[in-house]
Design a protein around this motif. Structure first.
Motif, PDB file in Angstrom:
ATOM      1  N   TRP A   1     -27.760 -17.385 -13.042  1.00 15.59           N
ATOM      2  CA  TRP A   1     -27.033 -17.693 -12.085  1.00 15.59           C
ATOM      3  C   TRP A   1     -26.101 -18.001 -11.774  1.00 15.59           C
ATOM      4  O   TRP A   1     -25.145 -18.816 -12.376  1.00 15.59           O
ATOM      5  CB  TRP A   1     -28.046 -18.080 -11.504  1.00 15.59           C
ATOM      6  CG  TRP A   1     -29.324 -18.814 -11.212  1.00 15.59           C
ATOM      7  CD1 TRP A   1     -30.389 -18.894 -12.045  1.00 15.59           C
ATOM      8  CD2 TRP A   1     -30.190 -17.546 -10.582  1.00 15.59           C
ATOM      9  NE1 TRP A   1     -31.235 -18.479 -11.852  1.00 15.59           N
ATOM     10  CE2 TRP A   1     -31.674 -17.713 -11.143  1.00 15.59           C
ATOM     11  CE3 TRP A   1     -29.902 -16.584  -9.413  1.00 15.59           C
ATOM     12  CZ2 TRP A   1     -32.131 -16.415 -10.106  1.00 15.59           C
ATOM     13  CZ3 TRP A   1     -30.521 -15.916  -9.177  1.00 15.59           C
ATOM     14  CH2 TRP A   1     -32.095 -14.831  -9.343  1.00 15.59           C
ATOM     15  N   THR A   2     -25.016 -17.191 -11.158  1.00 15.42           N
ATOM     16  CA  THR A   2     -23.573 -18.295 -10.895  1.00 15.42           C
ATOM     17  C   THR A   2     -23.166 -19.389  -9.918  1.00 15.42           C
ATOM     18  O   THR A   2     -24.809 -19.690  -8.982  1.00 15.42           O
ATOM     19  CB  THR A   2     -22.917 -16.451 -10.044  1.00 15.42           C
ATOM     20  OG1 THR A   2     -22.853 -16.856  -8.551  1.00 15.42           O
ATOM     21  CG2 THR A   2     -22.606 -15.072 -10.502  1.00 15.42           C
ATOM     22  N   ARG A   3     -22.403 -20.027  -9.798  1.00 16.32           N
ATOM     23  CA  ARG A   3     -22.228 -20.719  -8.994  1.00 16.32           C
ATOM     24  C   ARG A   3     -22.887 -20.977  -7.137  1.00 16.32           C
ATOM     25  O   ARG A   3     -23.246 -21.292  -6.819  1.00 16.32           O
ATOM     26  CB  ARG A   3     -20.874 -21.718  -9.052  1.00 16.32           C
ATOM     27  CG  ARG A   3     -20.296 -22.764  -8.206  1.00 16.32           C
ATOM     28  CD  ARG A   3     -19.238 -23.445  -8.642  1.00 16.32           C
ATOM     29  NE  ARG A   3     -19.422 -24.198  -9.633  1.00 16.32           N
ATOM     30  CZ  ARG A   3     -17.886 -23.670 -10.773  1.00 16.32           C
ATOM     31  NH1 ARG A   3     -16.968 -23.272 -10.607  1.00 16.32           N
ATOM     32  NH2 ARG A   3     -18.109 -24.057 -12.257  1.00 16.32           N
ATOM     33  N   ASP A   4     -22.122 -19.284  -7.353  1.00 15.05           N
ATOM     34  CA  ASP A   4     -22.367 -19.573  -5.236  1.00 15.05           C
ATOM     35  C   ASP A   4     -23.759 -18.812  -5.150  1.00 15.05           C
ATOM     36  O   ASP A   4     -24.850 -19.269  -4.185  1.00 15.05           O
ATOM     37  CB  ASP A   4     -21.140 -18.266  -5.122  1.00 15.05           C
ATOM     38  CG  ASP A   4     -19.714 -17.987  -5.058  1.00 15.05           C
ATOM     39  OD1 ASP A   4     -19.592 -19.352  -5.086  1.00 15.05           O
ATOM     40  OD2 ASP A   4     -19.500 -17.363  -4.945  1.00 15.05           O
ATOM     41  N   GLU A   5     -24.368 -18.716  -6.112  1.00 16.98           N
ATOM     42  CA  GLU A   5     -25.928 -17.927  -6.300  1.00 16.98           C
ATOM     43  C   GLU A   5     -26.757 -19.611  -6.147  1.00 16.98           C
ATOM     44  O   GLU A   5     -27.153 -19.265  -5.560  1.00 16.98           O
ATOM     45  CB  GLU A   5     -26.643 -17.794  -7.354  1.00 16.98           C
ATOM     46  CG  GLU A   5     -25.689 -15.969  -6.171  1.00 16.98           C
ATOM     47  CD  GLU A   5     -25.715 -15.173  -8.159  1.00 16.98           C
ATOM     48  OE1 GLU A   5     -26.291 -13.424  -8.313  1.00 16.98           O
ATOM     49  OE2 GLU A   5     -26.216 -15.717  -9.152  1.00 16.98           O
ATOM     50  N   ALA A   6     -26.408 -20.610  -6.930  1.00 15.09           N
ATOM     51  CA  ALA A   6     -26.827 -21.854  -7.162  1.00 15.09           C
ATOM     52  C   ALA A   6     -26.991 -22.899  -5.703  1.00 15.09           C
ATOM     53  O   ALA A   6     -27.497 -22.845  -5.267  1.00 15.09           O
ATOM     54  CB  ALA A   6     -26.509 -21.799  -8.612  1.00 15.09           C
ATOM     55  N   ILE A   7     -25.775 -23.055  -5.634  1.00 18.42           N
ATOM     56  CA  ILE A   7     -25.615 -23.604  -5.066  1.00 18.42           C
ATOM     57  C   ILE A   7     -26.913 -23.526  -3.335  1.00 18.42           C
ATOM     58  O   ILE A   7     -26.317 -22.804  -2.789  1.00 18.42           O
ATOM     59  CB  ILE A   7     -23.569 -23.516  -4.296  1.00 18.42           C
ATOM     60  CG1 ILE A   7     -23.661 -24.387  -5.307  1.00 18.42           C
ATOM     61  CG2 ILE A   7     -23.656 -24.851  -2.882  1.00 18.42           C
ATOM     62  CD1 ILE A   7     -23.338 -25.194  -5.902  1.00 18.42           C
ATOM     63  N   GLY A   8     -27.133 -24.689  -2.795  1.00 19.50           N
ATOM     64  CA  GLY A   8     -28.003 -24.493  -1.703  1.00 19.50           C
ATOM     65  C   GLY A   8     -29.052 -24.434  -2.453  1.00 19.50           C
ATOM     66  O   GLY A   8     -30.224 -24.632  -1.805  1.00 19.50           O
ATOM     67  N   GLN A   9     -29.986 -24.244  -3.442  1.00 12.54           N
ATOM     68  CA  GLN A   9     -31.424 -23.118  -3.935  1.00 12.54           C
ATOM     69  C   GLN A   9     -31.560 -25.558  -4.581  1.00 12.54           C
ATOM     70  O   GLN A   9     -31.307 -26.077  -4.746  1.00 12.54           O
ATOM     71  CB  GLN A   9     -30.755 -22.942  -4.573  1.00 12.54           C
ATOM     72  CG  GLN A   9     -30.424 -21.204  -4.489  1.00 12.54           C
ATOM     73  CD  GLN A   9     -30.797 -20.231  -4.477  1.00 12.54           C
ATOM     74  OE1 GLN A   9     -32.488 -21.532  -3.757  1.00 12.54           O
ATOM     75  NE2 GLN A   9     -30.521 -19.403  -3.542  1.00 12.54           N
TER      76      GLN A   9
END
Ligand code: ADP
Length: 402
Positions: free
Chosen positions: A70-78
């Motif tokens: 998972w990229t950082r953008d996809e992971a943040i907030g999950q």
């Protein structure tokens, strides 16, 4: 050259303090900016993840992307554990309680990557607290130990396989040793008796009763020798994978009637054990080796007589259920203790209560069990000491549908 970013500086810049102060990775004041910190954390092979009190990911380094996909953008907030399907050794709520007690913790978890691969990771958790000591974000580093675990599992598997092979070899050796010591004793007994009877026969002269009685005894000892030698050969075939079944469609009732007839003829002079046979009305079909199934029944009948020294009826019954063809041999003999029942089919096993009743190898039932098992069937035993035993052979019944 800067050791962090690789930027080269001219000599005049190095001499110029203000230029050094402006460089993002300057080391002179032993401090690094948040951007530098983030870049350094990205150098780690481990996943470094920070989540808030609600488990929402607020920091995700490059190592985490490398491990999980998972990229950082996809992971943040999950939600961290939802995203990675984390499996803990104990429930997450309990882990959080522990973390709040000790502020630090470590342990093994299993997580799933973006492309569905399961990874095993060693995780280290650290709890951040605010100035008032209230718990806040949790920093976790995850070290991927999947390859190491697989190696360990493979090593363990090889070790287990080697141990099993060693145990098997030791068991085979033990059987061979038992075999030799029992065989030499058991073969000598009937042979010595035979020599004695033959000698007596040569001196019996014209006395017909004496000749007849000695002939019966000689026949019995010869049969005993024959049985022992055949059992030895069968066990050797079993051990060397040479025990082959030649199967054909047979009616079990027919086999039983034939064996019982032959057995009766042999037992002619033994009135103490009347033989009763109950066969099924319909044919009881099995796909079996007639010779080997005869052997099974003969063995069970011999035991029924042998272990009923005080006499008693021996009952043979053939029957069937929807799935099984059944042959049962019941006697009124010495019976078998529960403890002995559990070991009857082991090679060379003889129950303690046989005492001096009769000699034997303790191989007959082992061979019987193997034959029945190789037909896809099973054995059942019911017995009460002093009252008698019932041995039941259950074989897969052949129906028109099968
Ligand atoms: P063997 O008769 O040569 O000893 P088997 O393998 O046929 O060997 O039987 C193993 C043991 O099981 C016997 O030694 C005896 O203790 C017990 N056994 C077998 N059949 C009977 C029976 N019908 N009644 C009582 N004990 C039995």
């Amino acid at each position: 050259m800067c050791s962090v970013c690789g930027t080269s500086k001219s000599e005049s810049e190095v001499m110029d303090d203000s230029s050094a102060a402006n460089h993002p990775h300057r080391r002179t004041h032993l401090s690094i900016t948040p951007t530098e910190q983030a870049r350094l954390l990205d150098l780690s092979n481990d996943a470094i993840i920070v989540r808030d009190v609600n488990n929402r990911i607020i920091y995700w380094n490059h190592g985490a992307t490398e491990i999980y996909g998972w990229t950082r953008d996809e992971a943040i907030g999950q939600d961290l554990h939802h995203l990675l399907h984390t499996e803990f050794e104990i429930p997450l709520e309990q882990l959080i309680i522990r973390l709040h007690q000790h502020d630090r913790m470590e342990g093994e978890v299993v997580q799933v990557t973006r492309d569905g691969r399961r990874r095993t990771l060693w995780s280290r958790w650290a709890l951040d607290r605010d100035a008032d000591g209230r718990p806040g974000a949790i920093l976790t580093t995850y070290n991927d130990i999947t390859a190491r675990k697989q190696l360990e599992a493979e090593r363990e598997r090889l070790y287990e396989a080697e141990r099993a092979a060693r145990t098997e070899a030791e068991a085979a050796l033990k059987i061979r040793e038992q075999f030799l010591s029992i065989a030499s004793h058991e073969l000598r007994t009937p042979l010595t008796a035979l020599i004695g009877f033959v000698h007596l026969l040569s001196t019996a002269g014209q006395n017909p009763d004496r000749v007849s009685s000695l002939t019966v005894r000689i026949t019995q000892q010869t049969q005993r020798l024959n049985t022992l030698i055949n059992q030895m050969l069968d066990v050797s075939r079993l051990q060397h994978g040479q025990f082959v079944l030649e199967r054909q469609m047979i009616d079990l009732s027919g086999v039983v009637v034939e064996v019982v007839e032959a057995f009766r003829a042999m037992q002619e002079l033994n009135p103490h054990h009347p033989l009763e046979v109950h066969t099924a009305d319909a044919s009881v079909l099995v796909l079996g080796d007639p010779h080997r199934l005869e052997q099974v029944l003969h063995n069970l009948l011999s035991n029924a007589v042998k272990y009923s020294p005080a006499g008693g009826v021996v009952r043979v019954r053939v029957g069937q259920t929807a799935t099984d063809a059944i042959v049962e041999v019941a006697d009124q003999g010495i019976g078998i203790s529960l403890e002995a029942q559990a070991r009857l089919f082991e090679p060379f096993y003889r129950a303690q209560n046989v005492g001096q009743i009769s000699s034997g190898f303790g191989l007959g039932l082992h061979i019987v069990g193997e034959i029945v098992q190789r037909h896809g069937g099973r054995m059942e035993v019911e017995s009460t000491e002093g009252q008698g035993s019932t041995f039941r052979v259950l074989l897969p019944r052949h129906t028109n549908a099968s």
